[in-house]
Design a protein around this motif. Structure first.
Motif, PDB file in Angstrom:
ATOM      1  N   ALA A 184       0.614  -1.111   0.176  1.00  0.00           N
ATOM      2  CA  ALA A 184       0.170   0.227   0.174  1.00  0.00           C
ATOM      3  C   ALA A 184       0.706   1.307   0.424  1.00  0.00           C
ATOM      4  O   ALA A 184       0.608   2.178   0.656  1.00  0.00           O
TER       5      ALA A 184
ATOM      6  N   ILE B   3      -3.067  -6.148   0.286  1.00  0.00           N
ATOM      7  CA  ILE B   3      -2.790  -6.277   1.817  1.00  0.00           C
ATOM      8  C   ILE B   3      -1.529  -5.525   1.894  1.00  0.00           C
ATOM      9  O   ILE B   3      -0.452  -4.925   1.135  1.00  0.00           O
TER      10      ILE B   3
ATOM     11  N   GLY C  72       5.831   2.936   3.780  1.00  0.00           N
ATOM     12  CA  GLY C  72       6.301   2.094   2.942  1.00  0.00           C
ATOM     13  C   GLY C  72       7.693   3.351   2.552  1.00  0.00           C
ATOM     14  O   GLY C  72       7.604   4.315   3.699  1.00  0.00           O
TER      15      GLY C  72
ATOM     16  N   SER D 199      10.075   9.662   1.404  1.00  0.00           N
ATOM     17  CA  SER D 199      10.365  10.354   0.211  1.00  0.00           C
ATOM     18  C   SER D 199       9.565  11.817   0.594  1.00  0.00           C
ATOM     19  O   SER D 199       9.102  12.201   1.367  1.00  0.00           O
TER      20      SER D 199
ATOM     21  N   GLY E 129       8.422  12.906  -1.566  1.00  0.00           N
ATOM     22  CA  GLY E 129       6.322  13.381  -2.238  1.00  0.00           C
ATOM     23  C   GLY E 129       6.936  13.631  -3.390  1.00  0.00           C
ATOM     24  O   GLY E 129       5.737  14.257  -4.019  1.00  0.00           O
ATOM     25  N   LEU E 130       7.973  14.392  -4.464  1.00  0.00           N
ATOM     26  CA  LEU E 130       8.188  14.890  -5.259  1.00  0.00           C
ATOM     27  C   LEU E 130       7.760  14.222  -6.842  1.00  0.00           C
ATOM     28  O   LEU E 130       8.520  12.802  -7.478  1.00  0.00           O
TER      29      LEU E 130
ATOM     30  N   ARG F   4      -0.818  -7.424   7.144  1.00  0.00           N
ATOM     31  CA  ARG F   4      -0.888  -8.935   6.725  1.00  0.00           C
ATOM     32  C   ARG F   4       0.540  -9.034   5.799  1.00  0.00           C
ATOM     33  O   ARG F   4       0.763  -7.846   4.960  1.00  0.00           O
TER      34      ARG F   4
ATOM     35  N   ALA G  73       2.981  -4.671  -5.472  1.00  0.00           N
ATOM     36  CA  ALA G  73       3.282  -2.744  -5.498  1.00  0.00           C
ATOM     37  C   ALA G  73       4.334  -3.326  -4.581  1.00  0.00           C
ATOM     38  O   ALA G  73       4.010  -2.124  -3.607  1.00  0.00           O
TER      39      ALA G  73
ATOM     40  N   ASN H  38       7.698  -2.430  -3.179  1.00  0.00           N
ATOM     41  CA  ASN H  38       8.996  -2.115  -4.392  1.00  0.00           C
ATOM     42  C   ASN H  38      10.244  -3.003  -4.126  1.00  0.00           C
ATOM     43  O   ASN H  38       9.417  -4.354  -4.596  1.00  0.00           O
TER      44      ASN H  38
ATOM     45  N   GLY I  72      15.769   3.740   3.339  1.00  0.00           N
ATOM     46  CA  GLY I  72      14.445   3.201   2.193  1.00  0.00           C
ATOM     47  C   GLY I  72      13.642   2.967   3.051  1.00  0.00           C
ATOM     48  O   GLY I  72      13.881   2.422   4.584  1.00  0.00           O
ATOM     49  N   HIS I  73      12.429   1.746   3.241  1.00  0.00           N
ATOM     50  CA  HIS I  73      11.811   1.524   4.529  1.00  0.00           C
ATOM     51  C   HIS I  73      12.024   0.015   4.449  1.00  0.00           C
ATOM     52  O   HIS I  73      12.351  -1.008   3.677  1.00  0.00           O
TER      53      HIS I  73
ATOM     54  N   ASP J  36      10.719  -8.806  -2.066  1.00  0.00           N
ATOM     55  CA  ASP J  36       9.063 -10.425  -2.754  1.00  0.00           C
ATOM     56  C   ASP J  36       9.705 -10.106  -4.092  1.00  0.00           C
ATOM     57  O   ASP J  36       9.134 -11.534  -4.834  1.00  0.00           O
TER      58      ASP J  36
ATOM     59  N   TRP K 169       9.882 -13.715  -5.800  1.00  0.00           N
ATOM     60  CA  TRP K 169       9.119 -14.430  -6.432  1.00  0.00           C
ATOM     61  C   TRP K 169       8.675 -14.414  -8.090  1.00  0.00           C
ATOM     62  O   TRP K 169       8.681 -15.635  -8.579  1.00  0.00           O
TER      63      TRP K 169
ATOM     64  N   HIS L 281      16.656   3.299  -2.919  1.00  0.00           N
ATOM     65  CA  HIS L 281      16.288   2.020  -2.646  1.00  0.00           C
ATOM     66  C   HIS L 281      16.503   1.566  -4.317  1.00  0.00           C
ATOM     67  O   HIS L 281      16.688   2.071  -5.330  1.00  0.00           O
TER      68      HIS L 281
ATOM     69  N   TYR M 252      19.718   7.444 -13.002  1.00  0.00           N
ATOM     70  CA  TYR M 252      18.424   7.420 -12.225  1.00  0.00           C
ATOM     71  C   TYR M 252      17.918   9.310 -12.624  1.00  0.00           C
ATOM     72  O   TYR M 252      18.929  10.317 -11.608  1.00  0.00           O
TER      73      TYR M 252
ATOM     74  N   LEU N 217       8.634   7.904  -7.653  1.00  0.00           N
ATOM     75  CA  LEU N 217       7.450   8.282  -7.616  1.00  0.00           C
ATOM     76  C   LEU N 217       7.158   7.638  -9.010  1.00  0.00           C
ATOM     77  O   LEU N 217       5.643   7.636  -9.069  1.00  0.00           O
TER      78      LEU N 217
HETATM   79  C1  LIG Z   1      14.216   9.255   1.249  1.00  0.00           C
HETATM   80  C2  LIG Z   1      13.759   8.936   0.301  1.00  0.00           C
HETATM   81  C3  LIG Z   1      13.504  10.492  -0.228  1.00  0.00           C
HETATM   82  C4  LIG Z   1      13.145  10.077  -1.711  1.00  0.00           C
HETATM   83  N1  LIG Z   1      12.531  11.012  -2.454  1.00  0.00           N
HETATM   84  C5  LIG Z   1      11.684  10.399  -3.660  1.00  0.00           C
HETATM   85  C6  LIG Z   1      10.932  12.021  -4.406  1.00  0.00           C
HETATM   86  O1  LIG Z   1      10.749  13.518  -4.201  1.00  0.00           O
HETATM   87  N2  LIG Z   1      10.645  11.635  -5.830  1.00  0.00           N
HETATM   88  C7  LIG Z   1      10.450  10.529  -6.631  1.00  0.00           C
HETATM   89  O2  LIG Z   1      10.457  10.012  -7.491  1.00  0.00           O
HETATM   90  N3  LIG Z   1      11.362   9.219  -5.367  1.00  0.00           N
HETATM   91  C8  LIG Z   1      11.823   9.529  -4.316  1.00  0.00           C
HETATM   92  N4  LIG Z   1      12.321   8.553  -3.725  1.00  0.00           N
HETATM   93  C9  LIG Z   1      11.215   6.796  -4.108  1.00  0.00           C
HETATM   94  C10 LIG Z   1      10.526   6.445  -3.370  1.00  0.00           C
HETATM   95  O3  LIG Z   1      10.026   6.895  -2.641  1.00  0.00           O
HETATM   96  C11 LIG Z   1      10.217   5.026  -3.957  1.00  0.00           C
HETATM   97  O4  LIG Z   1      10.733   4.899  -5.309  1.00  0.00           O
HETATM   98  C12 LIG Z   1       8.686   4.591  -4.045  1.00  0.00           C
HETATM   99  O5  LIG Z   1       7.874   5.353  -3.292  1.00  0.00           O
HETATM  100  C13 LIG Z   1       8.355   3.814  -4.555  1.00  0.00           C
HETATM  101  O6  LIG Z   1       6.936   3.544  -4.089  1.00  0.00           O
HETATM  102  P1  LIG Z   1       6.423   2.074  -3.725  1.00  0.00           P
HETATM  103  O7  LIG Z   1       4.355   2.023  -4.173  1.00  0.00           O
HETATM  104  O8  LIG Z   1       6.947   1.457  -4.664  1.00  0.00           O
HETATM  105  O9  LIG Z   1       6.706   1.161  -2.838  1.00  0.00           O
HETATM  106  P2  LIG Z   1       6.678   1.770  -0.874  1.00  0.00           P
HETATM  107  O10 LIG Z   1       5.844   2.533  -0.764  1.00  0.00           O
HETATM  108  O11 LIG Z   1       7.466   1.080  -0.373  1.00  0.00           O
HETATM  109  O12 LIG Z   1       5.574   0.567  -1.189  1.00  0.00           O
HETATM  110  C14 LIG Z   1       5.565  -0.570  -0.896  1.00  0.00           C
HETATM  111  C15 LIG Z   1       4.591  -1.352   0.307  1.00  0.00           C
HETATM  112  O13 LIG Z   1       4.337  -2.485   0.739  1.00  0.00           O
HETATM  113  C16 LIG Z   1       4.550  -3.428   1.315  1.00  0.00           C
HETATM  114  N5  LIG Z   1       5.063  -4.634   0.955  1.00  0.00           N
HETATM  115  C17 LIG Z   1       6.075  -4.942   0.683  1.00  0.00           C
HETATM  116  N6  LIG Z   1       6.538  -6.798   0.962  1.00  0.00           N
HETATM  117  C18 LIG Z   1       5.112  -7.061   1.274  1.00  0.00           C
HETATM  118  C19 LIG Z   1       4.289  -8.373   1.438  1.00  0.00           C
HETATM  119  N7  LIG Z   1       5.115  -9.001   0.796  1.00  0.00           N
HETATM  120  N8  LIG Z   1       3.422  -8.065   1.861  1.00  0.00           N
HETATM  121  C20 LIG Z   1       2.765  -7.241   2.164  1.00  0.00           C
HETATM  122  N9  LIG Z   1       3.060  -5.981   2.020  1.00  0.00           N
HETATM  123  C21 LIG Z   1       4.177  -5.763   1.700  1.00  0.00           C
HETATM  124  C22 LIG Z   1       5.664  -2.413   1.949  1.00  0.00           C
HETATM  125  O14 LIG Z   1       5.325  -2.366   3.486  1.00  0.00           O
HETATM  126  C23 LIG Z   1       5.101  -0.763   1.792  1.00  0.00           C
HETATM  127  O15 LIG Z   1       4.347  -0.533   2.715  1.00  0.00           O
HETATM  128  C24 LIG Z   1      12.969   8.659  -2.029  1.00  0.00           C
HETATM  129  C25 LIG Z   1      13.174   7.497  -1.705  1.00  0.00           C
HETATM  130  C26 LIG Z   1      13.529   8.055  -0.370  1.00  0.00           C
HETATM  131  C27 LIG Z   1      13.928   6.814   0.426  1.00  0.00           C
END
Ligand SMILES: Cc1cc2nc3c(=O)[nH]c(=O)nc-3n(C[C@H](O)[C@H](O)[C@H](O)COP(=O)(O)OP(=O)(O)OC[C@H]3O[C@@H](n4cnc5c(N)ncnc54)[C@H](O)[C@@H]3O)c2cc1C
Length: 466
Positions: free
Chosen positions: A23, A44, A52, A57, A59-60, A166, A202, A204, A227-228, A234, A238, A398, A440, A446
């Motif tokens: 999420a 989930i 996450g 981030s 948020g840009l 979960r 989704a 990451n 990062g998170h 996973d 997979w 990341h 990058y 994002l």
């Molecule tokens: C400090 C920082 C600054 C950043 N700034 C920027 C920015 O300004 N602009 C930009 O474009 N990018 C930025 N990024 C990168 C950006 O944050 C990520 O590329 C983006 O958030 C990825 O989104 P996502 O939804 O793929 O992953 P996430 O937001 O990480 O969400 C993935 C979710 O999946 C959940 N998950 C993982 N495995 C499982 C599982 N097996 N079952 C259930 N849940 C699971 C996790 O708990 C997590 O909540 C930054 C990153 C960091 C760390």
């Protein structure tokens, strides 16, 4: 994390149309898109509250041709944006995916603003490295926390179910790759087998999995991961077992400006506005404006693995739009002095060397010249007292490699076919940054989360409604 080919040992307890793992920005945009297309997705999420890496981030989101740009007279187009992405990625990114995200970003930022009430505006006081136009869009606080909170509110307002605490542990698939369902572990350790007609990964990348980082990005194995921690690769594990094509696993987003020991991100605005990086011997060591991602390794190569960002009050004013920077100030991470000699003393760097570097840079600014590394300086970037410095190190933000996908986020199989009902978005999918950290372009993270998220949700729903 495993994959079972064939039927589960017990029956699926529930059968759902569309499941989304994760999420973050990608998962929530996928769910919103599916809902709009007429399909209820269930999301989930491992954590109690969606966060996450999205929440960590700034948020840009980069987007071209938006009304936010037009009202400021900025002429930008998706083709220009796509060219910037490929230039930074050294032409290594999949052209179809690049075109899809460059074309999709503008309408999606407006969709999030208009339909889901995310109050975006344009960051109009500095250009990020590699972008040929002002196209970074952010929320008022310039934080990813605000982005994820607002996306969750939008999901809730649209009656999207997010099942938290979960973890999806196993996938069940037919021999032809069709996903049949998943095994979900609840917070209390019990398991539930859930069937689904389509699955969107989704969750990451693998930055939170030290073994995978060691295997695929060994040069960053002992580096701070920013990062998170729940992103444990996973999707890659997979995908590997399912015979999916894994692409550019050595690619990552690094950052060369994390305040140490405070561990707070210092915006690259401090560099792009005319600041420089100085190592502990008082020397500059690179063209800092190539990009913050590749600068992580550059900073870590310096003596002690840290350097100093040096800038002035004008630049600090621009950086203060970011909550992180304000937090760094509150934490006492930013040194302030009226002279470069005073700053050198506070930084414990050789004063004469640092002063000579500073003089060179300031003269280049006045003359409008390039330095020995090829960095171009402009007169309007001249610095005046008081001066600031912050001690920073490099970090892994990341991973950018992942499951190869087509332009709607459908996962590619090693055989050259595509999986019938498996999609990947955001950090679970291979990004548009090519094979290494230098590819990058700011915002690629994002960008692929929001746009591929939307495209996967839309494609999965469309397939179901056919
Ligand atoms: C400090 C920082 C600054 C950043 N700034 C920027 C920015 O300004 N602009 C930009 O474009 N990018 C930025 N990024 C990168 C950006 O944050 C990520 O590329 C983006 O958030 C990825 O989104 P996502 O939804 O793929 O992953 P996430 O937001 O990480 O969400 C993935 C979710 O999946 C959940 N998950 C993982 N495995 C499982 C599982 N097996 N079952 C259930 N849940 C699971 C996790 O708990 C997590 O909540 C930054 C990153 C960091 C760390």
């Amino acid at each position: 994390m495993s994959v079972v080919i064939g039927a589960p040992t017990a029956e699926f307890e529930t059968q759902l149309p569309l499941l989304i793992v994760g999420a973050g920005a990608a998962g929530l945009c996928a769910a919103l898109a599916a809902k709009e297309a007429g399909v209820d997705a269930i999301v989930i999420e491992r954590d109690a509250v969606p966060a996450g890496s999205t929440a960590l981030s700034a948020g840009l989101i980069p987007a071209a041709g938006t009304r936010f740009q037009r009202t400021r007279g900025i002429d930008d187009r998706p083709q220009r944006f796509a060219a910037d992405i490929q230039r930074k990625a050294n032409g290594e990114a999949d052209p179809a995916v690049v075109e899809a995200v460059a074309r999709g970003a503008g309408p999606l930022v407006e969709w999030l603003a208009d339909r889901h009430k995310l109050p975006f505006d344009l960051v109009d006081n500095f250009t990020y490295p590699g972008h040929s136009a002002l196209r970074m869009h952010g929320l008022p606080s310039r934080t990813g926390q605000e982005l994820i909170d607002r996306l969750r509110n939008a999901a809730e307002a649209n009656d999207i179910v997010i099942l938290t605490e979960r973890v999806v542990e196993r996938l069940f698939a037919e021999p032809d790759g069709r996903i049949r369902g998943v095994d979900i572990m609840h917070g209390d350790g019990t398991h539930e087998l859930v069937g689904c007609d389509a699955l969107i990964l989704a969750c990451n990348g693998f930055g939170g999995n030290p073994d995978l980082v060691r295997r695929y990005i060994p040069q960053m194995a002992s580096t701070l991961y920013f990062g998170h921690p729940g992103n444990r690769g996973d999707a890659v594990v997979w995908g590997d077992k399912l015979g999916a094509t894994l692409l550019h696993l050595g690619s990552y987003q690094g950052h060369g400006s994390v305040a140490t020991p405070h561990n707070i991100l210092i915006s690259w605005a401090v560099i792009m506005q005319g600041g420089i990086q100085i190592n502990c011997d008082g020397y500059r060591f690179s063209d800092e404006t190539r990009g913050y991602s590749e600068q992580a390794a550059e900073v870590l190569r310096q003596p002690g693995g840290f350097v100093w960002d040096v800038f002035d009050e004008r630049i600090a004013t621009v950086a203060r739009q970011f909550e992180d920077f304000r937090e760094a100030e509150r934490a006492g991470a930013i040194l302030t002095r009226d002279t470069i000699a005073g700053l050198a003393e506070a930084m414990h760097v050789p004063a004469a060397t640092f002063a000579a570097e500073w003089r060179d840079v300031e003269s280049l600014k006045l003359a409008g010249g390039r330095d020995r590394y090829g960095r171009e300086f402009l007169a309007e970037q001249s610095c005046k007292p008081p001066y600031h410095a912050v001690k920073v190190t490099g970090a892994l933000f990341h991973t950018q490699g992942g499951l190869a996908v087509d332009s709607s986020g459908r996962v590619r199989h090693n055989s050259g076919t595509k999986f019938p009902n498996l999609f990947a978005a955001g950090g679970a999918a291979a990004g548009v940054s090519g094979s290494n950290a230098a590819g990058y372009l700011s915002g690629n993270g994002l960008l692929t989360a929001i746009v591929l998220g939307y495209l996967t949700g839309n494609a999965a729903a469309g397939q179901m409604l056919r």
